[in-house]
Scaffold this motif. Sequence first.
Motif, PDB file in Angstrom:
ATOM      1  N   LEU A 163      49.774  10.509  13.256  1.00  0.00           N
ATOM      2  CA  LEU A 163      51.095  10.938  12.810  1.00  0.00           C
ATOM      3  C   LEU A 163      52.140  10.271  13.687  1.00  0.00           C
ATOM      4  O   LEU A 163      51.874   9.981  14.859  1.00  0.00           O
ATOM      5  N   ARG A 164      53.313  10.083  13.113  1.00  0.00           N
ATOM      6  CA  ARG A 164      54.434   9.544  13.884  1.00  0.00           C
ATOM      7  C   ARG A 164      55.579  10.537  13.796  1.00  0.00           C
ATOM      8  O   ARG A 164      56.131  10.763  12.716  1.00  0.00           O
ATOM      9  N   LEU A 165      55.917  11.130  14.924  1.00  0.00           N
ATOM     10  CA  LEU A 165      57.040  12.059  14.996  1.00  0.00           C
ATOM     11  C   LEU A 165      58.301  11.307  15.399  1.00  0.00           C
ATOM     12  O   LEU A 165      58.238  10.354  16.173  1.00  0.00           O
TER      13      LEU A 165
ATOM     14  N   SER B  40      55.014  14.163  26.896  1.00  0.00           N
ATOM     15  CA  SER B  40      55.414  12.831  27.332  1.00  0.00           C
ATOM     16  C   SER B  40      56.914  12.821  27.549  1.00  0.00           C
ATOM     17  O   SER B  40      57.625  13.731  27.131  1.00  0.00           O
ATOM     18  N   CYS B  41      57.399  11.753  28.210  1.00  0.00           N
ATOM     19  CA  CYS B  41      58.833  11.619  28.411  1.00  0.00           C
ATOM     20  C   CYS B  41      59.206  10.151  28.550  1.00  0.00           C
ATOM     21  O   CYS B  41      58.341   9.297  28.813  1.00  0.00           O
ATOM     22  N   LEU B  42      60.488   9.891  28.373  1.00  0.00           N
ATOM     23  CA  LEU B  42      61.009   8.538  28.425  1.00  0.00           C
ATOM     24  C   LEU B  42      62.336   8.577  29.158  1.00  0.00           C
ATOM     25  O   LEU B  42      63.211   9.381  28.818  1.00  0.00           O
TER      26      LEU B  42
ATOM     27  N   ARG C  40      46.306   7.717  23.652  1.00  0.00           N
ATOM     28  CA  ARG C  40      46.357   8.128  22.245  1.00  0.00           C
ATOM     29  C   ARG C  40      47.780   8.219  21.710  1.00  0.00           C
ATOM     30  O   ARG C  40      48.019   7.972  20.533  1.00  0.00           O
ATOM     31  N   PHE C  41      48.729   8.603  22.551  1.00  0.00           N
ATOM     32  CA  PHE C  41      50.113   8.775  22.133  1.00  0.00           C
ATOM     33  C   PHE C  41      50.970   7.688  22.775  1.00  0.00           C
ATOM     34  O   PHE C  41      50.739   7.297  23.931  1.00  0.00           O
TER      35      PHE C  41
ATOM     36  N   THR D   2      67.111   7.183  17.898  1.00  0.00           N
ATOM     37  CA  THR D   2      65.841   7.837  17.612  1.00  0.00           C
ATOM     38  C   THR D   2      64.833   7.606  18.733  1.00  0.00           C
ATOM     39  O   THR D   2      64.829   6.564  19.383  1.00  0.00           O
ATOM     40  N   VAL D   3      63.997   8.589  18.920  1.00  0.00           N
ATOM     41  CA  VAL D   3      62.870   8.502  19.838  1.00  0.00           C
ATOM     42  C   VAL D   3      61.632   8.898  19.046  1.00  0.00           C
ATOM     43  O   VAL D   3      61.609   9.967  18.427  1.00  0.00           O
ATOM     44  N   ASP D   4      60.624   8.054  19.056  1.00  0.00           N
ATOM     45  CA  ASP D   4      59.411   8.310  18.294  1.00  0.00           C
ATOM     46  C   ASP D   4      58.248   8.652  19.206  1.00  0.00           C
ATOM     47  O   ASP D   4      58.177   8.201  20.350  1.00  0.00           O
ATOM     48  N   LEU D   5      57.338   9.428  18.653  1.00  0.00           N
ATOM     49  CA  LEU D   5      56.070   9.727  19.314  1.00  0.00           C
ATOM     50  C   LEU D   5      54.966   9.367  18.329  1.00  0.00           C
ATOM     51  O   LEU D   5      54.726  10.093  17.365  1.00  0.00           O
TER      52      LEU D   5
END
Length: 127
Positions: free
Chosen positions: A18-20, A49-51, A67-68, A78-81
Amino acid sequence: QVQLVESGGGSVQPGGSLRLSCTVAGFTLDHFGIGWFRQVPGKEREWVSCLSSQGGHTTYADFVKGRFTMSRNIAKNTVDLQMYNLNTGDPGAYYCATDVEVFSRTCKTTAEHYDVWGQGTQVTVSS
């Protein structure tokens, strides 16, 4: 007004992907870092997680490393996971949030360092 809106949740089988996405408003992603957290009923919110705002440096919890992948598009706010190889330990409501610190080259791994949260998006993993 600072706002965050998550999207992209859904139901997948074990091993699926999945892509959040976290769409932000009221600030720019090179000013404030972003964290992803997840929560299941009856348990505390768990950092995923963080950026960082400066340099876009990412950090991951051990249970998602490899995995992520977290990324950002500053122009699109936008920020994707990206989540691969989802397993039965990954379900929950996934939230993005803004770091309280501005212009940081590191990101935070605990919830008390984040102040504005989205409403969450649900991830289900079942066969």
